[in-house]
Write an enzyme that holds these catalytic residues in place. Structure first.
Site, PDB file in Angstrom:
ATOM      1  CG  HIS A 147      -1.804  -0.979   1.549  1.00 41.32           C
ATOM      2  ND1 HIS A 147      -1.462  -2.088   2.264  1.00 41.32           N
ATOM      3  CD2 HIS A 147      -3.116  -1.101   1.241  1.00 41.32           C
ATOM      4  CE1 HIS A 147      -2.542  -2.876   2.378  1.00 41.32           C
ATOM      5  NE2 HIS A 147      -3.544  -2.298   1.776  1.00 41.32           N
ATOM      6  CG  ASP A 179       1.769  -0.956   3.409  1.00 39.96           C
ATOM      7  OD1 ASP A 179       1.039  -0.585   4.334  1.00 39.96           O
ATOM      8  OD2 ASP A 179       1.433  -1.795   2.552  1.00 39.96           O
ATOM      9  CD  GLU A 234      -7.819  -8.291  -1.190  1.00 38.72           C
ATOM     10  OE1 GLU A 234      -6.844  -7.805  -1.797  1.00 38.72           O
ATOM     11  OE2 GLU A 234      -7.809  -8.519   0.029  1.00 38.72           O
ATOM     12  CD  GLU A 275      -7.275 -11.579   2.262  1.00 39.75           C
ATOM     13  OE1 GLU A 275      -6.874 -10.636   1.544  1.00 39.75           O
ATOM     14  OE2 GLU A 275      -7.275 -11.539   3.499  1.00 39.75           O
ATOM     15  CG  HIS A 328     -11.211 -11.098   2.180  1.00 43.91           C
ATOM     16  ND1 HIS A 328     -10.756 -10.092   1.365  1.00 43.91           N
ATOM     17  CD2 HIS A 328     -10.603 -10.915   3.370  1.00 43.91           C
ATOM     18  CE1 HIS A 328      -9.916  -9.305   2.040  1.00 43.91           C
ATOM     19  NE2 HIS A 328      -9.808  -9.798   3.264  1.00 43.91           N
ATOM     20  CG  ASP A 362      -4.447 -10.796  -1.182  1.00 44.81           C
ATOM     21  OD1 ASP A 362      -3.639 -10.766  -2.131  1.00 44.81           O
ATOM     22  OD2 ASP A 362      -4.777  -9.784  -0.536  1.00 44.81           O
ATOM     23  CG  ASP A 397      -9.678 -10.812   7.259  1.00 45.53           C
ATOM     24  OD1 ASP A 397      -9.285 -11.912   6.839  1.00 45.53           O
ATOM     25  OD2 ASP A 397      -9.492  -9.747   6.646  1.00 45.53           O
ATOM     26  CG  ASP A 403      -5.553 -11.347   7.239  1.00 41.10           C
ATOM     27  OD1 ASP A 403      -6.316 -11.857   6.406  1.00 41.10           O
ATOM     28  OD2 ASP A 403      -5.477 -10.109   7.410  1.00 41.10           O
ATOM     29  CG  ASP A 417      -3.525  -9.700   2.829  1.00 41.72           C
ATOM     30  OD1 ASP A 417      -2.963  -9.317   3.873  1.00 41.72           O
ATOM     31  OD2 ASP A 417      -4.506  -9.120   2.339  1.00 41.72           O
TER      32      ASP A 417
HETATM   33  C1  XUL Z   1      -7.770  -6.548   4.152  1.00 39.18           C
HETATM   34  C2  XUL Z   1      -6.968  -6.947   2.991  1.00 39.18           C
HETATM   35  C3  XUL Z   1      -6.070  -5.905   2.436  1.00 39.18           C
HETATM   36  C4  XUL Z   1      -5.971  -5.907   0.937  1.00 39.18           C
HETATM   37  C5  XUL Z   1      -5.156  -4.767   0.378  1.00 39.18           C
HETATM   38  O1  XUL Z   1      -8.571  -7.557   4.666  1.00 39.18           O
HETATM   39  O2  XUL Z   1      -7.013  -8.081   2.557  1.00 39.18           O
HETATM   40  O3  XUL Z   1      -4.821  -6.056   3.009  1.00 39.18           O
HETATM   41  O4  XUL Z   1      -5.398  -7.091   0.470  1.00 39.18           O
HETATM   42  O5  XUL Z   1      -5.674  -3.537   0.729  1.00 39.18           O
HETATM   43 CO    CO Z   2      -5.997  -9.028   0.998  1.00 43.61          CO
END
Ligand code: XUL
Ligand code: CO
Length: 448
Positions: free
Chosen positions: A109, A112, A240, A276, A279, A304, A315, A317, A347
């Protein structure tokens, strides 16, 4: 991988070597057991198939803070009080990590890479500076950018959304950030540009004109597409999907919702979907379901890679470690012809309790090995198992005669009624789900 580690003025991961493939019998936590970058599978090397990327935000920015307590990891690249000097250190740490791990791609991003300045112009200046340095490091290491994006969800000004904000002034700030992030992505040769609709949704329907907000989002994305193409971006724009968190409802619920939105707004030629895993589970779907829906719409762009926790609905991750998931994912990716511009971006974040720098490496190694095994098993299934033929045969009645006429639009509803009367009760045909599921396991067991 041919890249050599770039190490700036200091080494941030001392004692960690370049990660090598040692094979399935190795007990070395800092070695690959399955990911053998140069190994050829189904006509391409593993590196070419999987196109792994490390994400900047979880791995170098987040330090383990959560709503109940501060970060648990004291990163050595975060100590300088000047935010731009700290961003330079972070860049060196990131490129040392990428190259020691041996991934070909990275993702970021805007915020970042460089901190937010006191004005749009100052933010642009700082980002430009860090992009120049990142370009130099890409050149010296051979690293490539999978995608760039803009963080238009963290700053308080975006609390009511970015392109869907009810205040036009906020929309202009989102546009400024997306423009600068597109410039950065093009400068670094990024293959994709991602839109995750962080706060593009609503918290309360009573105070929201959802129709207007969705129209604004369509217009905004079209403007971003036009600007990107005008500055020479020839890669893929990606949306996404995510159904919730941080918003109560986010507009990009899932792959099928996004496919409909892209078509409604004339964006489907330039945009694809970035799926993702976590998600997908938040949307009440499996990872494989989302990939299949995107692929069937001709819109599977990138992944992702992570996983959620089946016992809660967050989430989380986490790094992907579930082989069954990656086998299913790679079956869809390979059947779709493989990644073009896309790839597998981790991610994913190490747990708050994982505080050794080494944990960042072992997390990625595990994810890469799990996808490499998934690739091997999926390729074996597609090349050698009767799965594809079995599935094709289930639909054989549409391959000729009246079934084919139906698919070609040559019959009406009354014609089908007459066929039902003439042909009588259809023969029962087993779907053989248990046999198919066992077949997948047989190939997981036998693949070398
Ligand atoms: C948030 C997510 C983000 C996107 C990029 O859940 O997945 O990190 O991948 O903005
Ligand atoms: Co993501």
């Amino acid at each position: 991988m041919s890249a050599k580690p770039h190490i700036g003025t200091r080494e941030y991961f001392p004692g960690i070597p370049t990660i090598a493939y040692e094979g399935p019998e190795s007990d070395n936590p800092l070695a690959f057991k399955a990911y053998d970058a140069g190994r050829v599978v189904a006509g391409k090397t593993m590196e070419e198939h999987l196109r792994f990327a490390v994400c900047y935000w979880h791995t170098f920015c987040a330090d383990g803070g959560d709503p109940f307590g501060p970060g648990t990891r004291q990163y050595p690249w975060k100590v300088k009080s000047d935010p731009v000097a700290a961003a330079e250190d972070k860049l060196d740490a990131a490129f040392e990590f990428f190259t020691k791990l041996g991934v070909p791609f990275w993702c970021f991003h805007d915020r970042d890479l460089a901190p937010e300045g006191a004005s749009v112009a100052e933010s642009e200046k700082w980002l430009q500076h860090l992009v120049d340095l990142a370009g130099e490091r890409q050149k010296s290491t051979g690293m490539k950018l999978l995608w760039g994006t803009a963080n238009v969800f963290s700053h308080p000004r975006y609390m009511n959304g970015a392109s869907t904000n009810p205040d036009f002034n906020v929309v202009t700030h989102a546009a400024a950030q997306v423009k600068a992030a597109l410039d950065a992505t093009v400068a670094l040769g990024g293959r994709n540009y991602v839109f995750w609709g962080g706060r593009e949704g609503y918290a309360c329907l009573f105070n929201t004109d959802a129709k207007r907000e969705l129209e604004h989002m369509g217009r905004f994305l079209g403007m971003a597409r036009d600007y990107g193409r005008s500055i020479g971006f020839d890669g893929t724009f990606l949306i996404e999907p995510k159904p919730m968190e941080p918003m109560y409802h986010q507009y990009d619920v899932d792959a099928q919702t996004v496919a409909g939105f892209l078509r409604e707004h004339g964006l489907a030629d330039d945009f694809k979907i970035n799926i993702e895993a976590n998600h997908a589970t938040l949307a009440g779907h499996s990872f494989a379901h989302e990939l299949q829906m995107a692929a069937d719409a001709g819109l599977l762009g990138s992944i992702d890679a992570n996983r959620g926790n089946p016992q809660n609905g967050w989430d989380t991750d986490q790094f992907p470690t579930d082989l069954y998931d990656t086998v299913q994912a790679m079956l869809v990716v390979l059947s779709d012809g493989g990644f073009k511009n896309g790839g597998l971006n981790f991610d994913a974040k190490v747990r708050r309790e994982s505080t050794d720098p080494e944990d960042l490496f072992t997390a990625h190694i595990g994810g890469m090995d799990t996808f490499a095994r998934g690739l091997l098993v999926a390729a074996n299934i597609l090349e050698n198992s009767p799965l594809a033929e079995f599935r094709k045969q289930r639909y054989a009645s549409f391959d000729s005669g009246k079934g084919r006429d139906f698919e070609n639009g040559k019959l009406g509803l009354a014609d089908l009624r007459d066929l039902a009367q003439a042909n009588g009760e259809p023969e029962k045909r087993s779907g053989k789900q248990e046999w198919v599921e066992n077949l997948i396991n047989d190939y997981i067991f036998r693949t070398k």
